[in-house]
Design an enzyme around this catalytic site. Sequence first.
Site, PDB file in Angstrom:
ATOM      1  N   GLY A   1      24.832  33.585  32.548  1.00 14.32           N
ATOM      2  CA  GLY A   1      24.449  33.402  31.582  1.00 14.32           C
ATOM      3  C   GLY A   1      22.523  32.592  32.718  1.00 14.32           C
ATOM      4  O   GLY A   1      22.757  33.582  33.252  1.00 14.32           O
ATOM      5  N   SER A   2      22.967  31.437  31.913  1.00 10.38           N
ATOM      6  CA  SER A   2      21.779  30.621  32.290  1.00 10.38           C
ATOM      7  C   SER A   2      21.415  30.949  34.036  1.00 10.38           C
ATOM      8  O   SER A   2      20.238  30.631  34.323  1.00 10.38           O
ATOM      9  CB  SER A   2      21.351  29.202  32.088  1.00 10.38           C
ATOM     10  OG  SER A   2      21.362  29.175  30.639  1.00 10.38           O
TER      11      SER A   2
END
Length: 605
Positions: free
Chosen positions: A327-328
Amino acid sequence: MDFGKLHTFHRKKTVIIFLACIAALAVLIGRLGYLMLGKAEYYGKKAEDLHERERPIKAARGRILDANGTVLADNRTVCTISVVHSQITDTEEVIRVLCRELGLTEETVRKKVEKVSSMERIRSNVDKETGDRIRSYGLAGVKVDEDYKRYYPFGSLASKVLGFTGSDNQGIIGLEVQYEEVLQGTEGKILTLTDARGIELPEAGESRLEPEAGNDLQISLDYNIQKYIEQEALRVMEQKQADSVSIIVMNPQNGEIYGMTNVPEFDLNDPFTLTEAAEEEVKQTETEEETEGETAQTETKSQEQITQEKLNQMWRNGCINDTYEPGSTFKIITASAGLEAGVVSLEDSFHCPGYKIVEDRRIRCHKTAGHGAETFVQAVQNSCNPVFIEVGLRLGVDRFFQYIRQFGLLEKTGIDLPGEAATIMHKQENVGQVELATMSFGQSFQITPIQLAATVSSLVNGGRRIIPHFGVSVKDSSGVLRQVFEYPEGEQIVSEKTSETMQYLLEHVVADGSGNRAYLEGYHVGGKTATSETLPRSANIYISSFVGFAPADDPQVLALCIINHPQGVYYGGTIAAPVIQRVFANILPYLGIEADLTELETEKD
């Protein structure tokens, strides 16, 4: 008939037979002389071997010590109880004593005692007190040999890192198997002489070849840090009713790992007993099979298979054995590549309407209303998907993969633990614009937690790739240093300027952006949050994470927290960032990293 010729013929025949006998006798005498003189030593040894009984003496396994010398893996003296059938004079008494002292059934003991063999082992890993009692009976044919059993003073602490040993005292998982050659010793022997019936000769006594203890392994893991991160991981796992929680704490400058946990851990002194949760899963599976009408034979087989699968899962170290969508947190990699390639700068301006259209796909931002106009610094603080998609598209597929390779993401980290998994990535030739867009903000591929921690360390430590590791040095049983492990300095994967820029950007994420719950007064902390969704997306199962480091301008400690399938609120900035904040609050002062209050913080005080 010519009797003279016949007589002559018989005489010649007699002479020939006589000479043949003499020749055969000479050969036999020569052979006997050769065996008695030339091969006397060889056959003497063979005869001796026939009358020797050999019992092994296990060597003490080397200890595992933490960074401060605290013993994490040690040995306890135990006993191995054996019987020599030919030496037993009172079979019934032997069976009676061994059944009573060892808690075994008469059938089990009798089968072994009455078995005609040179030596039969009754039980190993018997506590020393019981072994001493059995020895005190003075039973002929019963042997009590002292042995060693692995002992872990802190039970489940760092269980998936340390690993454990089997009944043969050899490592099975973790550091125990990785450093087998360092830790294992050399077995000794006990030799006794017997007569032709196998009865020991009392006047011959015993000869011993003493064992050599294994070497001690000192590792970088710190007991105090490990204890604290396990407590934090358990706390958040229970609070969020998560499936598991992983935390890694390491030195981003040299790759030394101070702590690694993947809770729930297991009891190293009883590694073949399932945890309560795992045992309940086994029972539930059995019930389901019975409902489906399985036969008794299939149920038994299924139970064994399920139990072994659950044991393997229980022993599994998710920090290195499992992959996940980062993810981020992966935006750190995309930003570093974009800055290094010169396709983005801190002054660049963007506009986020809440989505970005790539080919025929509308890829949304986590803030559906959009962030509006923002600089790249603000985009990093806001963790804005459309901006990172734009950076990825500016790089293009070829350059994006060039940096993926340059950063070492397509190779294993080389951590000194067995079973490290590799990154699961699209083949470059199969990546289109949509795949590139999703990869730019950390989706549609998987990496291991240790790979993410090592790569982020390398991007913020000045740009040098590091090898995460535990092994520090080897000492013999008397404490004399035998070896210091050396880890080659990795390649410069980004410039120092890019690394400094990433330090600046990630400090602003914590100070003013989505990672503000990792803010720690008096310390400059950098970091990045992430909230990713597992496949299939329709399952709505999330992974919350945060990676942080301090001090931001000269990173000495990096920590990563991953929470698998939390219930309720699942955003990484909300539930994972505070975990790292508490970890740093406790371990930074412990490591001697002093607070550095800003002017504003000083005024507040």
